[in-house]
Design an enzyme around this catalytic site. Structure first.
Site: not given
Length: 298
Positions: A215, A240-243
């Protein structure tokens, strides 16, 4: 006058089993090809096999005037002849000329260090890419990009205009025949629909050593934890954020004397190196997606 020998890269993955290396090397030997470099990995835990072969193939005996067309014909012939081998083992595979430049679209917001680094590396031939355009939600880097002779597209993004902005982005991807999109510190989250549509074709640089400190403001999070290294992670974008699957990571030592602002400054070098490595490995056919992971054959 006979044509010159040409080099190709074959990348493949399939279920692990006996005879794969023999089949590939035999196929190449039968056609007078010379293997320059070969990397392979058998994932015993997952029961999967991965391979990258860089080889030199004798060219068809044509004159120099038809060199480009002959190269295409030779590549098409090799693909057609290899297809039965691939089918026998259930391979996912790709064969491309070695050194062929990938058509890349860069995206950036206000922080320009990764953009500048990629522009320079492409200009001096360090990366096998052709940067066909740059998209930004700000005007800050227009001068730099246009100095390199590359089109600059300003596409502002708000919560209300996000669908329209992403439609414009996809139109540029089609217009430029883009093969890879690189988010060079583009500080907007792509929609799930766009991430899914472009799966495996978008690389992002996260200014932290994932999976830690996701984040916003990861360096400030790292400072709060008293880290002794800072890092950056280049990964494929998914819903998925940063996944997304990780391609490359870079770390730099720090200590208790570094303020959050110092970590940000130090981290810029890690970001540039991790992102350029990821772009290079992807465009050289060294990265193979395997579920939530990647196999990097280098």
């Amino acid at each position: 006058m006979a044509g010159q020998a040409r080099e190709y890269v074959l990348t493949l993955d399939c279920a692990e089993g006996p005879g794969i290396v023999y089949a590939v090397s035999g196929f190449l030997a039968e056609r007078g090809c010379d293997i320059v470099d070969i990397k392979q990995f058998g994932d015993r835990r997952g029961g999967h096999f991965f391979m990258r072969v860089h080889f030199e193939a004798p060219a068809s005996a044509h004159g120099a005037a038809g060199a480009d067309a002959d190269a295409d014909d030779d590549g098409d012939r090799l693909r057609a002849e290899f297809a039965p081998v691939a089918e026998r083992f259930g391979m996912e595979w790709k064969l491309r000329p070695e050194g062929e430049r990938t058509r890349v679209l860069l995206m950036v917001s206000k922080f320009g260090h990764c953009l500048n680094d990629l522009l320079f590396r492409a200009r001096v031939g360090e990366l096998p890419i052709e940067i066909v355009g740059v998209v930004s939600n700000h005007e800050d880097h227009r001068g730099l990009v246009e100095w390199h002779g590359i089109p600059y597209h300003h596409i502002p993004v708000t919560k209300e205009t996000k669908p329209e902005a992403e439609a414009k982005l996809l139109a540029l991807v089609d217009a430029y025949a883009v093969e890879l999109v690189v988010l060079a510190r583009y500080m907007q989250v792509l929609s799930d629909q766009l991430a899914t549509k472009m799966a495996g074709r978008v690389i992002n640089i996260h200014h932290s050593f994932l999976p830690s400190f996701k984040g916003a403001k990861p360096y400030h999070q790292a400072w709060e934890r008293g880290v002794k290294t800072v890092g950056a992670t280049a990964h494929y974008v998914n819903a998925e954020l940063d996944e997304g699957p990780i391609i490359a990571q870079q770390v730099i030592d720090v200590d208790h004397t570094h303020a959050p602002e110092d970590l940000v400054a130090v981290g810029r070098d890690a970001e540039c190196k991790a992102l350029s490595n990821a772009v290079r490995w992807h465009c050289e056919g060294r990265v193979i997606l395997s579920g939530s992971r990647t196999v990097v054959l280098r």
